[in-house]
Design a protein around this motif. Structure first.
Motif, PDB file in Angstrom:
ATOM      1  N   THR B  78       0.896  -1.296  -0.112  1.00 34.99           N
ATOM      2  CA  THR B  78       0.192  -0.129   0.068  1.00 34.99           C
ATOM      3  C   THR B  78       0.848   1.296   0.020  1.00 34.99           C
ATOM      4  OG1 THR B  78      -0.103   0.256   2.370  1.00 34.99           O
ATOM      5  CG2 THR B  78      -1.909  -1.226   1.391  1.00 34.99           C
ATOM      6  N   GLU B  79       0.233   2.216  -0.540  1.00 40.97           N
ATOM      7  CA  GLU B  79       0.837   3.678  -0.613  1.00 40.97           C
ATOM      8  C   GLU B  79       1.390   4.096   0.806  1.00 40.97           C
ATOM      9  OE1 GLU B  79      -1.910   2.889  -1.875  1.00 40.97           O
ATOM     10  OE2 GLU B  79      -3.304   4.582  -2.018  1.00 40.97           O
ATOM     11  N   ILE B  80       0.469   3.685   1.918  1.00 39.56           N
ATOM     12  CA  ILE B  80       0.818   4.106   3.155  1.00 39.56           C
ATOM     13  C   ILE B  80       2.141   3.843   3.759  1.00 39.56           C
ATOM     14  CG2 ILE B  80      -0.150   4.235   5.343  1.00 39.56           C
ATOM     15  CD1 ILE B  80      -2.832   4.019   3.956  1.00 39.56           C
ATOM     16  N   THR B  81       2.496   2.479   3.545  1.00 37.87           N
ATOM     17  CA  THR B  81       3.758   1.838   4.059  1.00 37.87           C
ATOM     18  C   THR B  81       4.711   2.370   3.308  1.00 37.87           C
ATOM     19  OG1 THR B  81       2.444  -0.180   4.718  1.00 37.87           O
ATOM     20  CG2 THR B  81       4.710  -0.362   4.300  1.00 37.87           C
TER      21      THR B  81
END
Lengths: 382, 261
Positions: B78-81
């Motif tokens: 995911t883009e968050i990680t």
């Protein structure tokens, strides 16, 4: 990955098959009282010789119709409850002799006023604190509901009838807890998606005997499976506890997704599970006092203050060996939404990752939720 | 994974970002519009990588909302990680990463170089790049012109939390003959306010890092810094933070850090 038994009945399937059983019950002259909330002392309904049934409230379909009368920025559970009634698409509502509502939150209590125009809706006045005054009032409400049932059905409910119902319900609570305790097993042998779906569909089965039989069979099956295939093995799957609002209407885009992404949903602090089941009705007290005490102690966010819930979640994290907590908030549920501030604080203080998802029954945000859940699992290193 | 090239691909809603590293250095970075078809974009990216000679002995990780369209990726994160990892590699500090993307705004708490906690904006586009795009269209200018206008204006208040309603606020300002630069300043001010309220709701800890397209606009960075009363770190590779995080996730553990300065 998500593990489901071969004979798994989805919520819509169970709702449909329960319908035929309920119709048979009704055709044989059986009585049915419709409810929406776990605060309703169903022991009294049983003592009156009727069957309590939880009414439809978890589907998006009737919401558009409900919004012709209700504001759109209202909780989807309230809108769906009313929408099903308005469009006459909930068979259980249709079969109910009357409806019992409760003043849990503002949205519900005002909605019940409108629902009363569709079908006789009796509302129990739930106080929002747990002090002596509140307890006295709630006990009086329980006595009033007792009288309502007697008047409505033209029957006399004796103390013995209620005692008998209390014993039956306590036994069922114990069995449901034993079922939920399967989540304590590590590695987890049962999907949280199955656990939650089963609990939501139980009330569609009119016979308590049948409900208990199904639970017993599944518990024994899962335990045997665990002994044979899981025991002693190490799982690297993160174990998740679900808390917050009733999640039946959003289970597919939250719990199912979590499990498809490789987590195990093992515990529930929700109204269909531990939150209501944990405390039994005290059989040593006078019945109305015992019922009043038990139901007033349910850790729902409508109660103020509700600090017991924080301790309860913390204990569940330990008991179920939880690695992360997902709080599900239904849009416009003010009480759970506000309380989530303290829930998050207390869970993070315990060193456990926490994620809050606020959503409704639509599929519009499924993609965004998916990303949040995936990222949440990436932050949990097991 | 032990390879010659580590490739991070971040397919965002508006722009797709690609970085190539080996075990020591950042070798290349490029960016292209995502367009309407993320699968086509993914194909165009691999084509470009081939032309540049990076497609032999490579490992590839995809992130961003279009990550599932990169069918040749070895990893999907995911883009968050990825943003957390990438920001830590660029700034080398822990704290709060604010990433303003085309349709998402993320607030990420970094502890020990790892994502500890995060918050994303709700379904609404207010406080994202999309909001600015809509308003720039309405004012008949592009991004660059909008910032230039905003710089010389006095911000009018745009208070609606919804992009569609905010647009009608802008329309009524246009209708009442307000100066374009004041409206433009109001638009940027509104984005900053929304991002800051999201960040404060999440809690701002440690250093504040800004990534994403808006981190290249000194005017916006200065505005955010003034409103937060805090220094805001930016980096020339800020918009590549997600792609960098993706590429880094492929390298063998215990690798030496890559130099990005």
């Amino acid at each position: 990955m998500l593990r489901l038994p071969e004979n798994f009945e989805s919520f819509p399937e169970a709702r449909k098959s329960g319908f035929m059983k309920m119709k048979a019950h009704k055709d044989n002259g059986g009585k049915i009282v419709g409810t929406y909330c776990s605060f309703i002392p169903t022991e009294l309904i049983m003592a009156a010789g009727a069957i309590p049934v939880t009414l439809c409230a978890t589907s998006e379909e009737p919401i558009a119709a409900a919004q012709e009368h209700l504001p759109s920025n209202l909780c989807p559970l309230i809108k769906a409850s009313y929408g099903f009634a308005l469009t006459d698409t909930c068979p259980y509502f249709y079969f109910s002799d009357f409806i019992v509502g409760e003043t849990t939150c503002d949205g519900k209590k005002k909605m019940f006023e409108l629902m009363n125009d569709i079908k006789n809706t009796y509302v129990m006045q739930l106080p929002s604190s747990r002090d002596e005054v509140a307890l006295t009032m709630w006990e009086a409400e329980i006595k009033k509901f007792w009288k309502k049932l007697e008047d409505f059905y033209g029957v006399t409910i004796t103390e013995e009838d209620v005692k008998k119902a209390i014993l039956q319900k306590n036994a069922e609570r114990d069995l449901v807890l034993e079922y939920l305790d399967l989540g304590k097993l590590n590695p987890s042998p049962i999907s949280g998606y199955e656990l939650g779906t089963k609990l939501d569909t139980l009330s569609f089965i009119p016979s308590m005997e049948e409900r208990c039989k199904q639970l017993r069979e599944r518990i024994d099956e899962v335990k045997a499976d665990w002994e044979a295939n899981y025991k002693g093995k190490v799982s690297r799957k993160p174990r998740i506890l679900i808390t917050g609002c009733p999640n039946g209407g959003v289970r597919d885009k939250t719990i199912k997704v979590l499990e498809e992404l490789g987590a195990d949903v093992v515990a529930f602090d929700t109204c269909n599970s531990n939150r209501e089941k944990i405390e039994k009705v005290d059989t040593t007290l006078p019945v109305t006092e015992a019922l009043a005490k038990k139901y007033l102690n349910i850790n729902c966010s409508v109660m103020s203050p509700n600090t017991n819930r924080l301790k309860f979640i913390s204990d569940m994290i330990d008991d179920y060996q939880v690695d992360g907590v997902l709080e599900i908030i239904l849009q416009a549920c003010h009480t759970f939404s506000i309380e989530s501030y303290n829930v998050k604080k207390s869970i993070l203080a315990k060193g456990i990752p926490y994620l809050k998802v606020e959503t409704d029954y639509s599929k519009a945000d499924a993609g965004q939720i998916n990303t949040r859940l995936e990222a949440f699992l990436e932050t949990i290193a097991v | 994974m032990d390879c010659k090239y580590y490739i991070g691909i971040d397919i965002g809603s508006t722009a797709s970002k690609v970085v190539v590293t080996d075990n020591e250095f950042l070798l290349d970075s490029f960016c292209m519009p995502t367009g309407w078809n993320s699968k086509e974009t993914a194909k165009a990216i691999i084509q470009k990588l081939k032309e540049k000679g990076f497609s032999e002995d490579m490992a590839c990780a995809a992130t961003g909302y279009g990550r599932i369209c990169v069918d040749y990726a070895d990893k999907n994160i995911t883009e968050i990680t990825c943003h957390g990892k990438g920001a830590y590699a660029l700034f080398k500090v822990n704290g709060t990463v604010i990433d303003i993307g085309g349709q998402d705004t993320k607030i990420i708490t970094l502890e020990e170089g790892m994502v500890k906690d995060f918050l994303m904006n709700d379904k609404c586009a207010a406080g994202t790049g999309k909001f600015i795009e809509v308003m720039a269209n309405r004012l008949g200018c592009d991004f660059g012109e909008l910032y230039a206008l905003a710089y010389s204006g006095d911000a009018l208040s745009i208070s609606s939390m919804c992009t569609v309603f905010a647009e009608s606020e802008v329309i009524s300002y246009i209708g009442s003959g307000e100066k374009r630069e004041n409206i433009a300043a109001g638009v940027i001010d509104s984005v900053a306010n929304k991002v800051i309220s999201l960040a404060k709701k999440h809690g701002i800890k440690g250093e504040v890092m800004l990534t994403g397209g808006l981190s290249f606009t000194p005017y916006f960075v200065e505005l955010m810094s003034k409103k937060l009363d805090k220094k805001i770190h930016t980096h020339p590779l800020g918009r590549y933070a997600g792609a960098i995080g993706a590429a880094l996730s492929l390298r063998p553990k215990q690798s030496n850090p890559i130099v990005f300065d």
